[in-house]
Structures are given as C-alpha cells and as structure tokens.
Design a protein around this motif. Structure first.
Motif, PDB file in Angstrom:
ATOM      1  N   PHE A 133       0.809  -1.302  -0.015  1.00  0.00           N
ATOM      2  CA  PHE A 133       0.158   0.075  -0.028  1.00  0.00           C
ATOM      3  C   PHE A 133       0.849   1.064  -0.045  1.00  0.00           C
ATOM      4  O   PHE A 133       0.584   2.162  -0.751  1.00  0.00           O
ATOM      5  CB  PHE A 133      -0.890   0.011   1.181  1.00  0.00           C
ATOM      6  CG  PHE A 133      -1.783   1.065   1.485  1.00  0.00           C
ATOM      7  CD1 PHE A 133      -2.904   1.439   0.457  1.00  0.00           C
ATOM      8  CD2 PHE A 133      -1.506   2.257   2.389  1.00  0.00           C
ATOM      9  CE1 PHE A 133      -3.583   2.556   0.743  1.00  0.00           C
ATOM     10  CE2 PHE A 133      -2.137   3.385   2.700  1.00  0.00           C
ATOM     11  CZ  PHE A 133      -3.311   3.395   1.524  1.00  0.00           C
ATOM     12  N   LYS A 134       1.919   1.361   0.752  1.00  0.00           N
ATOM     13  CA  LYS A 134       2.811   2.373   1.025  1.00  0.00           C
ATOM     14  C   LYS A 134       3.491   2.741  -0.287  1.00  0.00           C
ATOM     15  O   LYS A 134       3.699   3.628  -0.749  1.00  0.00           O
ATOM     16  CB  LYS A 134       3.805   2.232   2.168  1.00  0.00           C
ATOM     17  CG  LYS A 134       4.969   3.261   2.196  1.00  0.00           C
ATOM     18  CD  LYS A 134       4.618   4.366   3.116  1.00  0.00           C
ATOM     19  CE  LYS A 134       5.457   5.500   2.818  1.00  0.00           C
ATOM     20  NZ  LYS A 134       5.302   6.676   3.596  1.00  0.00           N
ATOM     21  N   VAL A 180       1.028   4.043  -2.911  1.00  0.00           N
ATOM     22  CA  VAL A 180       0.927   5.659  -2.370  1.00  0.00           C
ATOM     23  C   VAL A 180       2.140   6.536  -2.853  1.00  0.00           C
ATOM     24  O   VAL A 180       1.813   7.453  -3.358  1.00  0.00           O
ATOM     25  CB  VAL A 180       0.627   5.742  -0.772  1.00  0.00           C
ATOM     26  CG1 VAL A 180       1.115   6.906  -0.320  1.00  0.00           C
ATOM     27  CG2 VAL A 180      -0.860   4.894  -0.475  1.00  0.00           C
ATOM     28  N   VAL A 181       3.281   5.743  -2.756  1.00  0.00           N
ATOM     29  CA  VAL A 181       4.438   6.520  -3.016  1.00  0.00           C
ATOM     30  C   VAL A 181       4.740   6.675  -4.541  1.00  0.00           C
ATOM     31  O   VAL A 181       4.743   7.959  -5.174  1.00  0.00           O
ATOM     32  CB  VAL A 181       5.849   5.927  -2.473  1.00  0.00           C
ATOM     33  CG1 VAL A 181       7.051   6.441  -3.227  1.00  0.00           C
ATOM     34  CG2 VAL A 181       5.775   6.146  -1.083  1.00  0.00           C
ATOM     35  N   LYS A 218       2.271   6.602  -6.570  1.00  0.00           N
ATOM     36  CA  LYS A 218       1.240   7.590  -7.125  1.00  0.00           C
ATOM     37  C   LYS A 218       1.794   9.066  -6.907  1.00  0.00           C
ATOM     38  O   LYS A 218       1.435  10.022  -7.700  1.00  0.00           O
ATOM     39  CB  LYS A 218      -0.228   7.315  -6.445  1.00  0.00           C
ATOM     40  CG  LYS A 218      -1.414   7.542  -7.309  1.00  0.00           C
ATOM     41  CD  LYS A 218      -2.594   6.805  -6.677  1.00  0.00           C
ATOM     42  CE  LYS A 218      -3.606   7.575  -6.550  1.00  0.00           C
ATOM     43  NZ  LYS A 218      -4.733   7.058  -5.568  1.00  0.00           N
ATOM     44  N   ALA A 219       2.181   9.195  -5.550  1.00  0.00           N
ATOM     45  CA  ALA A 219       2.535  10.605  -5.210  1.00  0.00           C
ATOM     46  C   ALA A 219       3.854  11.241  -6.099  1.00  0.00           C
ATOM     47  O   ALA A 219       3.966  12.467  -6.518  1.00  0.00           O
ATOM     48  CB  ALA A 219       2.914  10.579  -3.875  1.00  0.00           C
ATOM     49  N   ILE A 220       4.632  10.288  -6.441  1.00  0.00           N
ATOM     50  CA  ILE A 220       5.884  10.654  -7.337  1.00  0.00           C
ATOM     51  C   ILE A 220       5.527  10.755  -8.767  1.00  0.00           C
ATOM     52  O   ILE A 220       5.680  11.840  -9.136  1.00  0.00           O
ATOM     53  CB  ILE A 220       7.112   9.693  -7.140  1.00  0.00           C
ATOM     54  CG1 ILE A 220       7.456   9.784  -5.546  1.00  0.00           C
ATOM     55  CG2 ILE A 220       7.948   9.777  -8.019  1.00  0.00           C
ATOM     56  CD1 ILE A 220       8.561   8.489  -5.454  1.00  0.00           C
ATOM     57  N   VAL A 245       7.061  10.983   0.828  1.00  0.00           N
ATOM     58  CA  VAL A 245       5.662  10.870   0.887  1.00  0.00           C
ATOM     59  C   VAL A 245       5.263  10.123   2.361  1.00  0.00           C
ATOM     60  O   VAL A 245       5.881   9.128   2.810  1.00  0.00           O
ATOM     61  CB  VAL A 245       5.307   9.703  -0.288  1.00  0.00           C
ATOM     62  CG1 VAL A 245       3.670   9.487  -0.277  1.00  0.00           C
ATOM     63  CG2 VAL A 245       6.133  10.081  -1.500  1.00  0.00           C
ATOM     64  N   ASN A 246       4.212  10.657   2.774  1.00  0.00           N
ATOM     65  CA  ASN A 246       3.793  10.048   4.071  1.00  0.00           C
ATOM     66  C   ASN A 246       2.603   8.974   3.707  1.00  0.00           C
ATOM     67  O   ASN A 246       2.293   8.623   2.823  1.00  0.00           O
ATOM     68  CB  ASN A 246       3.074  11.316   4.853  1.00  0.00           C
ATOM     69  CG  ASN A 246       1.815  11.739   4.786  1.00  0.00           C
ATOM     70  OD1 ASN A 246       1.446  11.150   3.649  1.00  0.00           O
ATOM     71  ND2 ASN A 246       1.443  12.892   5.285  1.00  0.00           N
ATOM     72  N   ASP A 247       2.003   8.431   4.996  1.00  0.00           N
ATOM     73  CA  ASP A 247       1.383   7.226   4.620  1.00  0.00           C
ATOM     74  C   ASP A 247       0.001   7.653   3.935  1.00  0.00           C
ATOM     75  O   ASP A 247      -0.726   6.843   3.483  1.00  0.00           O
ATOM     76  CB  ASP A 247       1.138   6.549   5.838  1.00  0.00           C
ATOM     77  CG  ASP A 247       2.019   5.969   6.710  1.00  0.00           C
ATOM     78  OD1 ASP A 247       3.094   5.899   5.909  1.00  0.00           O
ATOM     79  OD2 ASP A 247       2.231   5.736   7.768  1.00  0.00           O
ATOM     80  N   GLY A 265      -0.126   9.445   1.264  1.00  0.00           N
ATOM     81  CA  GLY A 265      -0.030   9.762   0.011  1.00  0.00           C
ATOM     82  C   GLY A 265       0.272  11.007  -0.159  1.00  0.00           C
ATOM     83  O   GLY A 265       0.269  11.586  -1.458  1.00  0.00           O
ATOM     84  N   ARG A 288       2.847  14.433  -0.467  1.00  0.00           N
ATOM     85  CA  ARG A 288       4.200  14.753  -0.540  1.00  0.00           C
ATOM     86  C   ARG A 288       4.517  15.577   0.595  1.00  0.00           C
ATOM     87  O   ARG A 288       4.303  16.856   0.445  1.00  0.00           O
ATOM     88  CB  ARG A 288       4.544  15.241  -1.914  1.00  0.00           C
ATOM     89  CG  ARG A 288       4.757  14.196  -3.097  1.00  0.00           C
ATOM     90  CD  ARG A 288       4.628  14.580  -4.441  1.00  0.00           C
ATOM     91  NE  ARG A 288       3.547  15.065  -4.903  1.00  0.00           N
ATOM     92  CZ  ARG A 288       3.071  16.436  -5.462  1.00  0.00           C
ATOM     93  NH1 ARG A 288       3.996  17.108  -5.335  1.00  0.00           N
ATOM     94  NH2 ARG A 288       2.029  16.600  -5.820  1.00  0.00           N
TER      95      ARG A 288
END
Lengths: 323, 515, 363
Positions: free
Chosen positions: A304-305, A308-309, A311-313, B266-268, B270, B272
């Motif tokens: 999951f992390k 999330v990472v 996607k964020a990047i 990135v935090n948990d 999502g 930044r």
C-alpha cells in the motif's frame, strides 16, 4: 459408524473444540478495544474451570456453577486491572504473574479440597451443562450430527460473539472503550476515567473467559485437572490478535483453530505411533497462523505504501516544478 | 467584572524533584480573555494541567467563585466548569464529530447509544454558537481548524465557564486565526472567561484584556494589557534584556558537503511532505530552515540524516549517495544529529550520563581494549565532556532523567559535537531550555561551523534564533522551498512570516543561485 | 549523589525487601491456616532448609538451575522481550543431552570431553530454538508470550516423543530414559550436601555473563536498546539485531541450565511435564531488577523458599504448589511501580522543598 456419521461427528467436534477458544478470543477482544492485551486469559479460564466444578458440586446447581466460573474470571480480571492500572505493574509481567498464580493456586486449592493433585474426577464430580437437541435439524444427516446436541455453552459462544459485537459498536460503554483504546487523552479530556473503562473491560473480559473455563470443566469434561487449558487461552488470544480485535473475525479464526484441534484428534486415532507430533498440531497451527497473517498484513502495508509513494511521485512529473 | 477563578500559591514538584511551579497566584474574571505567557519551560503547561485536574500539586489552593476546588481529575474540572482546549487535539480520529463531542455524556435509547440524538444535539449547539461544521463527518476527514472547533464545542456542551486554550493559534492559518478570535470575543461577551496561552505577543496585545507572566516556574505578576507593550511583556518574561548577538565572521564560500537533488518524501496518506527539494549545503555555513511546524522540515531533516526514508531524488554526502546506508555508517561518515525530541530519541532517560554520551561510539577502537569496553578511556572522555560542556550532574553515573532539561540537552550536544562530524543537523536545539544553555548551544553551533568547517542545518521554531545563528536561510512551506536568503542581513521576522504563511513566494528563478 | 537519587535507590531496595517480606508472611499465614501443626510447619519452612547439611545443600542444588534461567531472562528482559521459551528449553535441553549422552555411550569418551561436548550442544540448541520466537516477534511483531508458550508445548511434546520412542528404558515400569552414562555426569564435589560440579560451571559462566552484560559492546547495546529503542536507533545501534541476539543468548543460558541440572542431578531423563524452571527464571530476573550480578542472590532466595516448601511438603500434608502462587505475588509486588511510591515521592518533595537544598533552576 457410517461415513456420513463419521463426517458429522468430525464436524460436531469442531464446534465442541472451538468453544473454549471462541470464549478466549472474545475475552481478548474486549480488552483489546481499550488498547490492552489480556495475556492472562489462560489463568482466568483455569481459575474459572476450578471454580465452576467446586461450586456446581457444592450447590448442586448448574447455573450457579457457571456463574461462579464467570465470577472467578471477573475476579482475576479485576486483580489484573488493579495490578496494572493502580499498581502500575508492566502488563506483560502482570499477566505472567497472574498465570503463575492461577497455575499454582488451582493446583493448591485442588489439593486442599480433594486431597489429590491430579483431578477432581472422583472426589468432586461436577454437574454437566445440559446438551440441547435441536428439533428437525437433528434428523438431517451430517448437518444434524454437526449442529445438534451441543452444550448450551457452545451455542451461547456464538450468541456471546454477537453480544460482544453489540457491546463494542452499539453501546455507550463500547464507544468509550474504543475511545480509550484509540486516544486515551481524548477520554481523559472529557472526564471519562480511562482506568475505570479499562477495569470494566477487564471485568467483562474475565466473565467471558470464565464462561470458557466453565465450559471446560462442566461440559467438555466434567472434572477439573491441572493445566487442563493446555494453552487454549493463548490460542484464543492469538485468534484475536490475528483479526486485530474484531469479534466476528476472532470467532471465525477460533473455529479455524478448532478445525486444527479436531483434525489432530482424528489423526491421533489413526496415527498412534506419532501421537506426540499430532498433539503439537494446534500449537504449530497457532504459530503458523500468526506468522502467515502478520506477514500478509505487513506485506499489504508495504504494498500500500509503495503504491501511495508511486502515485505521489508520478503526480509530480506532471506538475510544474515550483522550486 | 466579577472574579471567577482565583489561584493561590500553587507549588508543584515532579517526582524527579523538579520544581515546575512555585507560589503561583493570579485571578481570572468573567467576561475576560486572560493571557498566560512565559518562555518554554516557564511552567505554563504544568499550571494549566493543574487547573484542569490532570496534575496534582503540593501546596496552594484554587477557588472558583469563592469555593475551594479539589480537582482530582479532568472530570472534576469539567463538572466545576473548567474546560481545556489542548495544543494536541484530544479527539478520536475514527469516530464522527458528533460522537467525539458527546463522549462522556452520550445520549442513550433503551440503554443503547443513540447516534441520531447525538447528531441532533451537537448540530444544535454548533448552530447556537455559529460554528459551521458537519457533525456526521469523521474527525480524520476534517481540517485542523475544524478540529479546534470540535474541541471548543466539546467544552461548551458541558457548560464550562472557563475555557483554557493552550497555544490555539500555533496550528492555524492567519485567516483561521482571525475567525477564531472573532469567535472568542463572542464567547467572552456572552460571559465566558478564557485563559489564553500563547507565545505570540502581538496576538495577546490584540485579543486579551489582562496578562499573567510566568518565569522559571514563578509568577512575575498580572498586568492590564492596556498598560503594556510587547517589549515590556517580553522583558518580564525573560527577566533581562537578552540580546543574543554573536560576532560572526563573514562567511567564505566553501566546498559542498551535502548535495540534495529533487528529494521527495511521501507520508502514509500519500501526501508529498517533502516535495522536490534541491539544495546544496556547504562546509562552514549554518543553513537555517524556517517554516511553520508541519511543513516538511522534520521529514526533510530526518531524511538527509538517514533517520527516515525518502522516496525519490538523491542525497549525496561528500560525493557518496546515502541511500541504503545504515545510521551507523552515516555517523561514521560524519553526520551528526541533535534530534527534535531529546526525551524520545536524544537520550535513554534511565541510563547514565556516561552511557548517553558514548552511545554512538562505544564500539570504536578508542574505547575498546581486547574487545571489551575500556572503562578508563570512556570515563576519561566522559568526564572531559562533562567539564567542557558544563553538564550539571553529580557524576557520570547519574541517570539522565534526574537532570534538568537544559542539562539533558547538554548531554545530547556533548555527544553530537564531539563525534568528529562534518555535517550536523540541529533540530530545535534550544526548545524548552534555559537562557544560559540556549546561549551556549548557539555559540557552539557557530564555532563548530565557522572554526571547524562543519556544515550545519538548523531547524527551529524560534525565528529570533534562526536570524541570529544562521548564515543563510530557506523557508519551507507545504514541503517546498518557497524562499531563500543568502544572508540574514536585512531579513526580518515579519518578512519571514509572510513567506511562512504563503503570502509571498519566491519564484524558482529568484532562488536559482541561492540553493 | 543527589538526595533524590539516594531516596530512589533506598526505596528500590526497600521495595524488594518489603515484597519478599510480604510474600514470606503470606506463606506463614497460609501454613498457619491450613496446617494441623502450624508451629512445626513454620519451623520446617523457615528453619528447615538450614537444619541439616543435606537440606542446605538442597537450597544450593535448587539455586543452580535458577541462576541459569534467571540469567536467561535477564537478557530477554534487558531488551524488553518477555520470551518465555526458557521454560521449554530447559526440559528440551535436559532431554537432548540425555539423548546424545546415550547415543555416544559406545565411544567411551573421556569425561571432560563428553561433558564439555554436551554443554556446548545444549548452548547451541538453546540459541537456535530461542531464535525462532525472537525472529517471529522482531520481523512480524507477533506477540512474544503467545509464540513462546506455544513453542514450549511443542518442545514438551518433542521431549516426550524422544523419551518414549528413542531413549526409554523398557526395564522400568514408569516412563524414564535409560541411565545416563557415568562419563556424562557431573561429579558430586560436596557429596554430603549433594552439590555437584555444576556450581563450578555456574561460577565460570557468572564471570562471562557479567563481562558480556557490562563490559562488552554487545551488552552495552542491549542495555541501550532495552532502555530506549528510539534512542538506540538514533545513535546507530542495530536495534532488531540486538534484540534478537539478546534472546539467543538468553535461550542459550536457559538451555545450559537444563543440561547442567540434568547431568548434575538426575540419573535418567524422566520429566513428563514442564518443570517451571523457566518461569522461576522470570521471578529471579525481576527480583534482581534484570541485573545478572544479583541473580545468584535472588536465585538463592527463591531456592530457599522452594526448599522450605519441599521440607514442609515432605513432613506434612501441604503441597509445594503454593510456592508458584508466591512467585506470582513477588512479581506483582516488585514490578508494581506504585508500591511504596507515594512514600518515596513524599520524601522527594520534602527534600526538594527544604530550604537547605534550594530550588533547582527551572529549565
């Protein structure tokens, strides 16, 4: 015995063997809501089992026997919460100590009452919680053998799961318990006594565990013997840990351990030479269950992390670089 | 104006012998916003906890409308009419706003919790005081300012007369602060008393009626705001005019020690929290990172020290990529770190001063003999540290928890500054400690970087500290660098504030050569 | 030393003494309440263990295994892991050393070599088995108590398998292994007190354990990790590895205890249930405040109580099991932070308020 009867009997034994584990898991579930691990369920159930035998024999009342089992469980729960919350003893050490006291205390009491250290079998025969035949269902092949003729306490285990669910999600106390478990400061800030809620949780947990103990000595068998729980309290605790505190999940996982237990029983009959290895099965399954579930949970968390990472990047690539 | 609350000679001593409050007396009236100010560690928080029944005290008395209070728990305080809005919100994230507000006084129907009734009564009271929130939302879905409103509603629904607010504006934007002040004035005018704890003197001047000043656990006095100026209050808070000015030599450009490129954390959730930050840090300079707490400074600084992970970009320390390196490896390469929370990870409170100083180097050849710890060498070194850094302790074997905050920080600083580092990250190095130690630590930071060419990053909530100590500054907001200043010359707190709050932002071009 | 520190230390010691006194009084009350001859029971319990050389030797005999399991728990407890696998390891190690001693019987190895070999094997066995719950807990965050107790049941049944299938002496009617070969047994060095050379092994291990715990970098790391893992991580200590190492060492010590007990005290392996030695180790470590230096003293105290109970049990009708209850009570009292704490705090307040001491600067 016909094949279908054998299957039915096997399925029947699953329910029977799951019962104490379900009670243990529900007991664990209740304290878990307040953020505490009840690692003394083993001791609670052991004490309750002895208490049930003694009081059912003394009063010649099944109901009183079970009630005194619950009462004994609550008493132990109260001692834990006193030691842990008022005495400020580390929870781990408190539970280790309580389990020791229960192990030694029951054997000691057993000896003082009956003059033997083994069981109450001959000296103090316990009453038995009645078994119930369910009309109609009992006549259906397999299903009838499986579901009918169980101890009241077995049926009640499932009712109890529902009651625990109600308690946690639908009552004022449950709301407060969840609050205490999630953010004790929030409880404190509105004047909810964290100590009181945790104590109440331990008392209820003890009573539920006590039902499991009563089942062991008034239904599973009708006597008390030392160390008769054989780790069932801990197995129930791990069933609850695996499901992260949901009463329904804990019940289902307890059934899984019940299946392991029942299979072990069947194997024990068929594979006599390996009886000691067969006896290990429930414990091995418990460890494996914990390992697998925790591994899945951790992997899921990582995945999951990771997502999330990613996607964020990926999001930045399209965005204008502000710096 | 009627006197509502009277505090008389309160003394509080913690079990480690630390005297947090000594002989504190003041009064609070109805229809009043009463400011309580003091430096970090002056005893404000302890005093508030006492008033709210969360801490006991050894001497003194508290009277509410003439009646002596025996507050055993927050419940007592609430029953008597004292409510508190904590700095850290006391909410249960997975429950709805309505459930959070009615906790402890839950409506029931047929002995079950009545959720619909809870929604009804909470939205009624929200309307009454003109709070615009949807009470069915879960707390983990709402903004910080809304959480604060929930906290205030929690107190109001319980019928409190006195509302204690512990630095309520610290987490708010300027607009939200303005809205809060309007609401507080409405509450004051409808008869409530508000005890307002803050560092921000201009807010106090603007909002409050009277001010009580604490210093080193004692009460300096209570004054009418009308008679005060910011300068007067600040003098009374600190006790003397501290002008922490240091003689700083002009900085020459030196080689780059830390090279950070496009760093993303990135935090948990999502988000930044560090968003594409690129930066060079040079030997012999002190880089100050400015920003309102929670804008990525913590994550950024922990990532470049290897203490927490980053998810994209690169950090090169003296040309070596730090990705995948253990903290021990990084420390041996010359990275040192004064952590933000000395109690949490700066020290092992139960271990001795000695054990806390050698924590990062107990295994080094210097302190070993045939594989064993060399007590002689260790003791000699530790005693040297104790005298060099003027650590006030009985001896090197005293547990750190018995020391005062300033001395605990000196232990941390002694360890990190003697590690032979080439880069040091100082996170809030002087938070909550006394003026003397603060001065010492600031001087040490400057001498380390200017005389020993250590590259230094200073993260601080104290703008004054940042301006005094740093050679250059960057401002972080929402994980990005929004401003950079090559020197602190001509930079004012007001200017920094505008960048911190997002009123101004520098463009990439403006900052091009400054990072 | 500051006053506060002094007060704290004094109260820490007072608390342990008070806990032991309360437990002791509790025992006496129980004896009076249930014994037909209370005076005799009390005498037997309190003076009995010292009344003959043999009985006093019994205390030492009982203390030796407790010292080992106590040290084992010190290491587990030092990193805050209540790994209870010592209980299962104790019986497993006793069983395995018997099995291997019997298997090597034909080789007629010299005694020193044989004993040394068995002890080394028990150490390795303990380390390897203790590694299992340690790694499961460290990597997967599974509850260490549940895992280690489940493992104890597994170990127990494993020993029973070995006992009944591999080493059982068919000549005797009860479940017991064949007689342990003489070259594997620890010599009785004080025969009249029944004290065996395990006490020498204990003395050697004592030195090693204390050096490891206080003088080696690894021991330092364990103490730091146990005290504050966040701080340990901050200064670059490998937290997970340290936690696992401590438990492996703890397991090795408990296992060594099982081997020493078996080779020193027993002719055959004939345990059919868990022996409580591992749980006794918890009590010993808690009483010693996880300081291995103090473990021999606290083990001796517990052994004295156990010996007293045994004398009572042998001379009257009172079962020795109440000793287990006593252990639980001791743990609760010693570990209870608030036990006597209000008295301690009052003294600290008083000394802080006294004008001679002055007020600490508020910082």
């Amino acid at each position: 015995m016909s094949f279908s009867e054998a299957i039915g009997t096997f399925l029947f034994s699953i329910f029977r063997l799951s019962t104490p584990i379900i009670y243990a898991a529900l007991a664990a579930c209740i304290t878990k809501q307040t953020g505490l691990l009840n690692m003394a369920i083993e001791g609670i159930m052991l004490t309750a089992a002895l208490s049930s035998v003694v009081f059912s024999a003394l009063t010649q009342s099944v109901v009183l026997g079970v009630l005194f089992g619950m009462l004994a469980g609550s008493l132990i729960g109260g001692i834990i919460s006193y030691a842990n919350l008022i005495g400020k003893t580390e929870l781990y050490l408190t539970c280790i100590a309580i389990n020791l006291i229960a192990t030694g205390g029951t054997t000691f009491a057993l000896y003082m009452i009956t003059g033997t250290k083994g069981t109450t079998f001959s000296a103090l025969p316990s009453l038995e919680v009645p078994n119930i035949d369910i009309p109609f269902i009992k006549d259906i092949p397999i299903l009838g053998t499986m579901l009918s003729g169980h101890s009241i306490l077995t049926y009640f285990a499932f009712v109890c799961a529902f009651l625990v669910w109600l308690l946690i999600y639908k009552t004022r106390l449950g709301l407060r318990m969840r609050c205490v478990g999630e953010n004790p400061n929030a409880a404190l800030s509105v004047g909810i006594s964290v100590t009181r809620i945790k104590t109440v949780a331990y008392l209820i947990s003890g009573a539920v565990g006590g039902l499991g103990g009563a089942f062991m000595s008034m239904s599973y068998v009708t006597w008390f013997s030392r160390d008769m729980l054989a780790g069932r309290g801990f197995i129930g605790l791990s069933a609850n840990n695996i499901t992260a505190g949901s009463p329904v999940g804990a019940t289902l996982f307890s059934m899984l351990f019940g299946i392991a237990d029942a299979s072990a029983n069947v194997l024990q009959i068929t594979a006599a030479g390996l009886s000691y290895f067969v006896k290990m099965i429930p414990y091995i399954i418990t460890i494996l269950g914990m390992v697998i579930m925790e591994a899945i949970r951790i992997r899921k968390g990582l995945k999951f992390k990771d997502q999330v990472v990613r996607k964020a990047i990926a999001g930045t690539a399209n965005e204008k670089d502000l710096t | 104006m009627s006197e509502l609350l009277k505090v008389e000679n309160i003394t509080k001593i913690y079990t480690n012998g630390f005297v947090a409050n000594k002989d504190i007396s003041f009064t609070v009236n109805a229809n009043e916003i009463h400011a309580l100010v003091g430096e970090n560690g002056a005893g404000k928080t302890t005093l508030m906890k006492i008033l709210f029944g969360m801490e006991d005290y050894q001497e003194g008395a508290i009277y509410l409308e003439g009646e002596k209070l025996e507050l055993k728990s927050p419940l007592d305080a609430i029953h008597k009419g004292i409510g508190m809005i904590h700095q850290h919100f006391m909410l249960v994230p997975s429950l709805s706003i309505a459930e959070n507000i009615v906790l402890g006084i839950e409506p029931t129907k047929a002995s079950f919790f009545d959720y619909n009734e809870a929604v009804k009564i909470t939205s009624d009271i929200a309307k009454k005081y003109n709070f615009n929130i949807d009470v069915t939302k879960k707390v983990n879905e709402i903004s910080v300012a809304q959480m604060q409103k929930v906290e205030i509603l929690k107190a109001l629904i319980r019928g409190v007369k006195i509302l204690i607010m512990d630095e309520p504006t610290a987490v708010l934007t300027p607009q939200e602060t303005k809205e809060l002040f309007e609401q507080l004035v409405i509450l004051r005018d409808s008869g409530y008393a508000i005890i307002f704890i803050s560092h921000k003197l201009e807010e106090i001047m603007q909002l409050c009626d009277r001010v009580t000043i604490l210093r080193k656990g004692r009460c300096v006095g209570t004054y009418n705001i009308a008679d005060m100026t910011e300068a007067k209050i600040s003098r009374l808070m600190i006790g003397r005019d501290v002008e922490l000015k240091f003689n700083k030599k002009a900085k020459q450009a030196k080689n780059t020690v830390m090279e950070i490129r496009n760093l993303i954390c990135v935090n948990d959730d999502g988000k930044r929290v560090v968003d594409n930050v690129s930066l060079n840090i040079h030997a012999g300079e002190i880089l100050g990172i400015v920003g309102i707490e929670g804008n990525g400074q913590k994550e950024f600084s922990e990532a470049i020290c290897g203490f927490s992970e980053y998810h994209a970009g690169s950090v090169r320390f003296n040309g070596v990529d730090i990705k995948g390196k253990s903290i021990r490896e990084l420390r041996q390469m010359g990275i040192a770190h004064i952590p933000e929370d000395r109690m949490k990870n700066g020290c092992a409170m139960n271990l001795s001063v000695k054990d806390n100083i050698i924590g990062d180097r107990y295994f080094s050849p210097q302190f070993r003999k045939f594989g064993f710890l060399n007590s002689k060498a260790i003791n000699r070194f530790v005693d040297q540290c104790i005298s060099d850094f003027e650590i006030a302790c009985d001896n090197r074997n005293q547990p750190v928890r018995m020391l005062s905050g300033g001395n605990i920080q000196k232990v941390v600083v002694a360890r990190e500054f003697t590690s032979g580092c080439k880069f040091i990250l100082a996170s809030q190095p002087t938070r909550g400690i006394d003026v003397g130690t603060t001065e010492m630590i600031r001087k040490l930071l400057i001498s380390m970087s200017h005389e020993k060419d250590v590259a230094t990053v200073l993260v601080s909530a104290d703008l004054n500290e940042l301006l005094e100590v740093s050679d250059r500054l960057i401002v972080m907001r929402k994980g990005k660098i929004v401003a950079a200043f090559p020197t602190t010359q001509g930079v004012t707190e007001e200017l920094l504030g505008e960048y911190m709050l997002g009123i101004k932002t520098m463009t990439a071009a403006e900052m091009e050569d400054l990072l | 030393m500051s006053k506060t520190r002094k007060i704290e230390i004094v109260f820490e010691i007072l608390r342990i003494i008070a806990a032991l006194l309360i437990a002791y009084l509790f025992i006496l009350v129980v004896l009076v309440a249930i014994s037909d001859e209370p005076a005799k029971a009390i005498y037997n319990f309190s003076i009995g263990p010292f009344s003959t050389v043999r009985r006093f030797g019994g205390i030492i005999q009982k203390a030796i295994p407790l010292v080992f399991t106590g040290w084992g728990m010190c290491f587990m407890y030092a990193v805050n892991r209540f790994n209870l696998v010592g209980e299962g390891l104790f019986i497993m190690s006793a069983c395995m050393t018997t099995y291997i001693a019997l298997a090597l019987e034909a080789f007629q190895l010299p005694k020193v070599l044989m004993v040394l070999l068995l002890l080394v094997i028990s150490i390795i066995l303990g380390g390897v088995i203790a590694f299992i719950p340690a790694i499961i807990n460290a990597k997967l965050n599974a509850n260490i108590i549940v895992v280690s107790i489940m493992l104890n049941y597994i170990l127990l049944y494993l020993t029973q398998y070995i006992l009944t299938r591999l080493i059982r002496d068919t000549e005797v009617s009860y479940a017991a292994s064949r007689s342990i070969p003489l070259n594997a047994r620890l010599e009785k060095i004080i025969p009249q007190a029944g004290i065996h050379s395990g006490i020498i092994i204990m003395a050697i291990v004592y030195i090693l354990v204390v050096i490891l715990f206080f003088r080696m970098p690894a021991g330092y790391a364990m103490r730091v990790v146990g005290s504050n893992p966040e701080y340990a991580k901050h200064v670059g200590i490998k937290v997970t590895a340290t936690i696992i190492t401590a438990q492996v060492i703890g397991g090795a010590l408990a296992s060594l205890g099982g081997a020493v007990e078996q080779l020193g005290m027993n002719d055959r392996f004939q345990w059919t249930e868990l022996t409580q030695h591992g749980m006794n180790g918890v009590v010993v470590a808690v009483l010693a405040k996880k300081n291995p230096i103090l473990v021999p003293i606290t083990a001796f105290l517990l052994a004295y109580i156990k010996q007293g109970a045994e004398v009572v049990n042998r001379t009257s009708d009172i079962p020795a099991e109440f000793i287990i209850v006593i252990q639980g009570i001791i743990i609760l009292l010693v570990a209870a932070d608030s036990f006597l704490s209000s008295a301690r705090n009052r003294m600290i307040f008083k000394s802080a308020l006294s004008p001679a001491n002055g007020l600490k600067s508020n910082s």
